[in-house]
Scaffold this motif. Structure first.
Motif, PDB file in Angstrom:
ATOM      1  N   PHE B  19      16.426  39.190  28.173  1.00 42.22           N
ATOM      2  CA  PHE B  19      17.169  38.338  29.095  1.00 42.22           C
ATOM      3  C   PHE B  19      18.586  38.877  29.096  1.00 42.22           C
ATOM      4  CE2 PHE B  19      14.097  34.693  28.141  1.00 42.22           C
ATOM      5  CZ  PHE B  19      13.401  34.900  29.318  1.00 42.22           C
ATOM      6  N   GLY B  20      18.945  39.565  30.144  1.00 50.32           N
ATOM      7  CA  GLY B  20      20.259  40.216  30.167  1.00 50.32           C
ATOM      8  C   GLY B  20      20.294  41.291  29.094  1.00 50.32           C
ATOM      9  N   GLU B  21      21.239  41.180  28.180  1.00 55.79           N
ATOM     10  CA  GLU B  21      21.379  42.180  27.125  1.00 55.79           C
ATOM     11  C   GLU B  21      20.585  41.797  25.883  1.00 55.79           C
ATOM     12  OE1 GLU B  21      23.269  45.270  27.117  1.00 55.79           O
ATOM     13  OE2 GLU B  21      22.800  44.750  29.197  1.00 55.79           O
ATOM     14  N   THR B  22      20.097  40.551  25.866  1.00 56.44           N
ATOM     15  CA  THR B  22      19.451  40.046  24.663  1.00 56.44           C
ATOM     16  C   THR B  22      17.972  40.404  24.644  1.00 56.44           C
ATOM     17  OG1 THR B  22      20.927  38.189  24.898  1.00 56.44           O
ATOM     18  CG2 THR B  22      19.217  37.997  23.238  1.00 56.44           C
ATOM     19  N   THR B  23      17.540  41.043  23.588  1.00 61.16           N
ATOM     20  CA  THR B  23      16.111  41.322  23.431  1.00 61.16           C
ATOM     21  C   THR B  23      15.444  40.066  22.885  1.00 61.16           C
ATOM     22  OG1 THR B  23      16.571  43.621  22.996  1.00 61.16           O
ATOM     23  CG2 THR B  23      14.424  42.816  22.337  1.00 61.16           C
ATOM     24  N   VAL B  24      14.540  39.514  23.677  1.00 60.00           N
ATOM     25  CA  VAL B  24      13.874  38.283  23.274  1.00 60.00           C
ATOM     26  C   VAL B  24      12.547  38.603  22.596  1.00 60.00           C
ATOM     27  CG1 VAL B  24      13.018  36.079  24.065  1.00 60.00           C
ATOM     28  CG2 VAL B  24      14.959  37.123  25.198  1.00 60.00           C
ATOM     29  N   LEU B  25      11.862  39.620  23.123  1.00 56.24           N
ATOM     30  CA  LEU B  25      10.617  40.054  22.507  1.00 56.24           C
ATOM     31  C   LEU B  25      10.646  41.563  22.392  1.00 56.24           C
ATOM     32  CD1 LEU B  25       8.023  37.867  24.414  1.00 56.24           C
ATOM     33  CD2 LEU B  25       8.809  37.573  22.066  1.00 56.24           C
ATOM     34  N   ASP B  26      10.233  42.042  21.202  1.00 57.82           N
ATOM     35  CA  ASP B  26      10.326  43.466  20.936  1.00 57.82           C
ATOM     36  C   ASP B  26       8.943  43.976  20.539  1.00 57.82           C
ATOM     37  OD1 ASP B  26      11.038  45.988  20.273  1.00 57.82           O
ATOM     38  OD2 ASP B  26      12.363  45.436  18.611  1.00 57.82           O
ATOM     39  N   ASN B  27       8.216  44.485  21.526  1.00 55.20           N
ATOM     40  CA  ASN B  27       6.941  45.153  21.266  1.00 55.20           C
ATOM     41  C   ASN B  27       5.965  44.283  20.458  1.00 55.20           C
ATOM     42  OD1 ASN B  27       5.342  47.322  21.682  1.00 55.20           O
ATOM     43  ND2 ASN B  27       6.077  48.459  19.900  1.00 55.20           N
ATOM     44  N   VAL B  28       5.665  43.134  20.963  1.00 52.98           N
ATOM     45  CA  VAL B  28       4.782  42.194  20.259  1.00 52.98           C
ATOM     46  C   VAL B  28       3.329  42.435  20.646  1.00 52.98           C
ATOM     47  CG1 VAL B  28       4.165  39.769  20.010  1.00 52.98           C
ATOM     48  CG2 VAL B  28       6.571  40.441  20.044  1.00 52.98           C
ATOM     49  N   THR B  29       2.476  42.553  19.642  1.00 51.44           N
ATOM     50  CA  THR B  29       1.051  42.779  19.884  1.00 51.44           C
ATOM     51  C   THR B  29       0.224  41.900  18.961  1.00 51.44           C
ATOM     52  OG1 THR B  29       1.391  45.073  20.530  1.00 51.44           O
ATOM     53  CG2 THR B  29      -0.806  44.494  19.780  1.00 51.44           C
ATOM     54  N   PHE B  30      -0.729  41.186  19.517  1.00 55.66           N
ATOM     55  CA  PHE B  30      -1.724  40.487  18.687  1.00 55.66           C
ATOM     56  C   PHE B  30      -2.918  40.095  19.543  1.00 55.66           C
ATOM     57  CE2 PHE B  30       1.097  37.112  20.162  1.00 55.66           C
ATOM     58  CZ  PHE B  30       0.231  36.073  20.513  1.00 55.66           C
ATOM     59  N   ASN B  31      -4.028  39.801  18.870  1.00 61.77           N
ATOM     60  CA  ASN B  31      -5.255  39.426  19.575  1.00 61.77           C
ATOM     61  C   ASN B  31      -5.692  38.034  19.158  1.00 61.77           C
ATOM     62  OD1 ASN B  31      -5.471  42.041  20.672  1.00 61.77           O
ATOM     63  ND2 ASN B  31      -6.419  42.736  18.759  1.00 61.77           N
ATOM     64  N   VAL B  32      -6.360  37.352  20.053  1.00 58.11           N
ATOM     65  CA  VAL B  32      -6.926  36.048  19.720  1.00 58.11           C
ATOM     66  C   VAL B  32      -8.424  36.126  19.953  1.00 58.11           C
ATOM     67  CG1 VAL B  32      -6.823  33.572  20.138  1.00 58.11           C
ATOM     68  CG2 VAL B  32      -4.825  34.991  20.613  1.00 58.11           C
ATOM     69  N   SER B  33      -9.206  35.833  18.917  1.00 58.37           N
ATOM     70  CA  SER B  33     -10.659  35.888  19.066  1.00 58.37           C
ATOM     71  C   SER B  33     -11.175  34.613  19.706  1.00 58.37           C
ATOM     72  CB  SER B  33     -11.331  36.077  17.707  1.00 58.37           C
ATOM     73  OG  SER B  33     -10.864  37.255  17.116  1.00 58.37           O
ATOM     74  N   GLU B  34     -12.407  34.669  20.156  1.00 59.53           N
ATOM     75  CA  GLU B  34     -13.049  33.497  20.753  1.00 59.53           C
ATOM     76  C   GLU B  34     -13.054  32.351  19.743  1.00 59.53           C
ATOM     77  OE1 GLU B  34     -13.606  32.013  23.788  1.00 59.53           O
ATOM     78  OE2 GLU B  34     -14.075  34.118  24.148  1.00 59.53           O
ATOM     79  N   GLY B  35     -12.583  31.197  20.149  1.00 61.82           N
ATOM     80  CA  GLY B  35     -12.618  30.019  19.283  1.00 61.82           C
ATOM     81  C   GLY B  35     -11.565  30.001  18.188  1.00 61.82           C
ATOM     82  N   GLU B  36     -10.711  30.999  18.171  1.00 59.31           N
ATOM     83  CA  GLU B  36      -9.723  31.090  17.096  1.00 59.31           C
ATOM     84  C   GLU B  36      -8.455  30.298  17.439  1.00 59.31           C
ATOM     85  OE1 GLU B  36      -7.799  34.626  14.358  1.00 59.31           O
ATOM     86  OE2 GLU B  36      -7.933  34.949  16.501  1.00 59.31           O
ATOM     87  N   ILE B  37      -7.811  29.751  16.402  1.00 61.55           N
ATOM     88  CA  ILE B  37      -6.524  29.086  16.605  1.00 61.55           C
ATOM     89  C   ILE B  37      -5.438  29.951  15.961  1.00 61.55           C
ATOM     90  CG2 ILE B  37      -5.121  27.037  16.171  1.00 61.55           C
ATOM     91  CD1 ILE B  37      -7.709  25.442  15.911  1.00 61.55           C
ATOM     92  N   ILE B  38      -4.509  30.405  16.792  1.00 61.39           N
ATOM     93  CA  ILE B  38      -3.388  31.212  16.287  1.00 61.39           C
ATOM     94  C   ILE B  38      -2.123  30.368  16.395  1.00 61.39           C
ATOM     95  CG2 ILE B  38      -1.891  33.160  16.821  1.00 61.39           C
ATOM     96  CD1 ILE B  38      -4.141  34.648  16.201  1.00 61.39           C
ATOM     97  N   VAL B  39      -1.321  30.375  15.353  1.00 63.01           N
ATOM     98  CA  VAL B  39      -0.045  29.663  15.426  1.00 63.01           C
ATOM     99  C   VAL B  39       1.083  30.683  15.416  1.00 63.01           C
ATOM    100  CG1 VAL B  39       1.473  27.981  14.344  1.00 63.01           C
ATOM    101  CG2 VAL B  39      -0.990  27.672  14.226  1.00 63.01           C
ATOM    102  N   LEU B  40       1.922  30.639  16.454  1.00 65.90           N
ATOM    103  CA  LEU B  40       3.120  31.474  16.468  1.00 65.90           C
ATOM    104  C   LEU B  40       4.228  30.670  15.816  1.00 65.90           C
ATOM    105  CD1 LEU B  40       3.091  32.820  20.141  1.00 65.90           C
ATOM    106  CD2 LEU B  40       2.096  33.863  18.114  1.00 65.90           C
ATOM    107  N   LEU B  41       4.691  31.146  14.660  1.00 64.35           N
ATOM    108  CA  LEU B  41       5.683  30.408  13.882  1.00 64.35           C
ATOM    109  C   LEU B  41       7.012  31.143  13.921  1.00 64.35           C
ATOM    110  CD1 LEU B  41       6.272  28.127  11.749  1.00 64.35           C
ATOM    111  CD2 LEU B  41       5.579  29.780  10.023  1.00 64.35           C
ATOM    112  N   GLY B  42       8.047  30.418  14.256  1.00 71.11           N
ATOM    113  CA  GLY B  42       9.362  31.055  14.272  1.00 71.11           C
ATOM    114  C   GLY B  42      10.450  30.037  14.522  1.00 71.11           C
TER     115      GLY B  42
END
Lengths: 278, 375
Positions: B19-42
């Motif tokens: 967003f402008g000069e601010t890097t909000v996300l830097d090369n983020v990679t992950f997968n979610v399997s069928e029926g899986e619950i992923i929590v993004l914590l931050g």
């Protein structure tokens, strides 16, 4: 000292200040607002209901009332649609000059109505900037019912916008986003989600615009030509009849306009909460 | 697209966003399997909300792609992605009742009226709102509103459910019950789900896996057990639960700091002379001679009890380690310990560890710009 004061204010547990302040308020309102209104009704019925009815049903009077209602109707339709559109654009998008546009839209209420009428004349009149381009033998804009609609649109321009925009501003953008993630197009979102929340504001804005248009005098008298049974609206009729010394004829229409305003205000006051809750 | 990729319900591939000069996300990679619950914590400004919005199509990434059930949806608008988003304040449509809210997605899809009714009935029963079907959202409690939001998103069988801090608006007590209920529900219907939260307790309880974000980077992803017990970075160690830290170096394959020398049990690729940090949890410290201890115990140092406080289920002890530079650490002890071996302030104790981690120190300094915090 403080014990004395509280004795004055509370005569045996009775708060004198309350009835006293209400009485003062009414006493101030009486000569300024209440008595002038009352006098229309007192005068209108002083010669009996039959003469009031005759004055009201005179063809010129009926025409003037109808013309006021029709021209106000179209001005209202236009200003509500435009106000809705402008409120949508100006709440949703942020762009350079946005605040300048908001001020411009709101400007017409601050301009004296005679100036507004005069401005329209200078634009569309026979020697006006655009008016001189019109064929002198062909259809004209000034001194027609259309001119009255234009004048009404001008003077009531920001009213509907002013009521609708704050509702847009407070509406959470996540409602529209939720609708989009569920599969709605922009139009479907507007129709099913945004518009229902605006119902109260739209009705309120429309009533305000309509009431203000029906009562418009300053600009109308300049652009309409004030031709009896052709371009004479109800307020112009009151003015014309009064000048001719026909006070009773003027008064009959005055009563109708006063009652009409009262009705619109009551609807605004009581129905809006209900509409918004629905 | 290979077959092995198709088994994922959702894939986030190399997503970056500024967003402008601010890097909000830097090369983020992950997968979610069928029926899986992923929590993004931050924390605030970690970029977790932006990932969710990019997944839903409400925000476009600068680079990278989003794959839902094997289909690249990166360039599709939100309405064509079929994700179900449960917004923070639920975003229920105020002028529609419960039934109408739930049926909205199906009405947009021009589903037959009888089909919609069947689906709505089934969902209302599932989230147990039979008594409230004709009510407007404003007449419902926070928990009920949330159930409507979930039912509304489930109605059109979403590719993936996205929860934006769904418990933020609720009381602490309701929050705990509700997240257990929701986890049970999601496991029953087996819909892949992504939650975002800043609450570590919530993350540990809800997630099959937790992805810890810090300043736009995915620092670690793993099961709650892995992320808690085997943190890979200092941020993960301190953000998820509390941790004591002690800097040192690797000498003879051991962690060394002043007189301290600890054998490293785990397999590792630590180099001789490498600067590292010792990380240990308050509950992994033992404050007496290790009689009959089954776990591998290693003495850290001697110390002096500075503070003892009772915090309900356990006792918190502050200890000053006798090291050249004074080090204060926090220890928690279970009730069985506190009653068998009561401690008093000023008492000398041997401080030992039953479990710890060694973290490599990355030279790089990370500065979070102030304006990123409000994102």
């Amino acid at each position: 000292m403080s014990a004395n004061l509280s004795n004055v204010r509370h005569v045996r547990g009775f708060d004198v200040v309350k009835p006293l302040s209400i009485a003062v308020m009414i006493a101030i309102m009486l000569p300024l607002v209440l008595l002038p209104l009352a006098s229309i009704f007192i005068f209108g019925t002083s010669n009996g209901f039959a003469s009031f009815w005759n004055a009201l049903t005179a063809p010129e009077a009926v025409f003037a009332l109808k013309l006021s209602l029709v021209t106000s109707f179209w001005a209202t339709i236009f200003n509500v649609l435009f106000g809705l559109f402008a409120a949508y654009v100006l709440s949703k998008y942020n762009f350079w000059g946005r605040n300048a546009l908001i001020v411009t839209i709101s400007l017409p209420t601050a301009i004296p109505t005679a100036v507004a009428g005069f401005a329209l004349l200078l634009l569309w009149g026979p020697y006006g900037t655009l008016g001189r381009l019109l064929d002198p033998e062909g259809p004209q804009i000034m001194f027609t019912a259309f001119a009255i609609i234009l004048a009404n649109i001008f003077v009531t321009f920001p009213l509907a916008f002013g009521v609708i925009k704050p509702v847009f501003d407070t509406m959470s953008s996540s409602l529209e986003e939720a609708s989009a993630t569920m599969g709605a197009t922009r139009w479907q979102t507007f129709w099913h989600v945004t518009l229902p929340s605006l119902r109260g504001a739209i009705v309120g804005g429309a009533l305000l615009t309509f009431a203000r248009s029906v009562g418009e005098f300053g600009s109308t008298i300049l652009v309409s030509g004030n031709l009896s049974s052709r371009t004479q609206t109800a307020p112009l009729y009151i003015f014309a009849k009064f000048n001719e010394g026909q006070v009773e004829a003027a008064n009959a229409i005055a009563i109708v306009l006063a009652l009409f305003s009262f009705a619109i205000f009551s609807i605004l006051f009581f129905a809006r909460d209900w509409l918004e809750a629905e | 697209m290979t077959n092995s990729d198709d088994k994922f319900a959702a894939r986030v591939l190399n997503i970056s966003k500024k967003f402008g000069e601010t890097t909000v996300l830097d090369n983020v990679t992950f997968n979610v399997s069928e029926g899986e619950i992923i929590v993004l914590l931050g924390a605030s400004g970690s970029g977790k909300t932006t990932i969710l919005r990019i997944l839903a199509g409400l925000e476009a990434p600068d680079s990278g792609s989003i794959i839902l059930h094997g289909k690249d949806v990166t360039n599709l608008p939100a309405r064509m992605r079929g994700t179900g988003v449960i917004f923070q304040a639920y975003a229920l449509f105020p002028k529609m009742n419960v039934e109408e809210n739930i049926g909205y997605g199906l009405r947009l899809r021009k589903t037959a009226k009888s089909e919609i009714k069947k689906a709505v009935d089934r969902l209302i029963e599932m989230v147990d709102l039979q008594a409230h079907r004709k009510k407007r959202p404003s007449q419902l409690s926070g928990g009920q509103q949330q159930r409507v939001a979930i039912a509304r998103a489930l109605a059109y069988e979403p590719e993936v459910l996205l929860f934006d801090e769904p418990f933020g608006a609720l009381d602490a007590q309701i929050r705990t019950t509700l997240r257990r209920e929701i986890r049970a529900l999601l496991k029953k219907i087996n819909v892949p789900s992504i939650f975002i939260t800043h609450d570590q307790e919530e993350a540990l309880e809800l997630g099959d896996r937790i992805a810890v974000l810090n300043a736009g980077r995915l620092e670690q992803i793993g099961t709650p057990f892995e992320v808690y017990n085997k943190p890979e970075t200092e941020h993960v160690a301190t953000f998820l639960g509390s941790a004591n830290l002690l800097p040192g170096i690797i000498k003879d394959g051991k962690f060394t700091s002043n007189d301290i020398s600890l054998e490293i049990d785990e397999e590792n690729d630590l180099k001789e002379g490498q600067k590292v940090k010792l990380v240990f949890r308050p509950e992994d410290v033992f404050l007496r001679k290790p009689e009959n201890l089954t776990q591998h115990y290693q003495k850290l140092a001697d110390g002096e009890v500075e503070e003892v406080s009772f915090v309900g289920a356990f006792e918190r002890v502050g200890v000053k380690l006798y090291l050249p530079e004074a080090r204060h650490i926090i220890i928690t002890r279970p009730k069985t310990e506190t009653s068998a071996f009561p401690l008093s302030i000023g008492q000398q104790v041997p401080v030992g560890l039953v479990r710890f981690r060694i973290l490599k120190i990355t030279a790089e300094l990370r500065i979070i710009p102030l304006d990123a915090l409000s994102l």
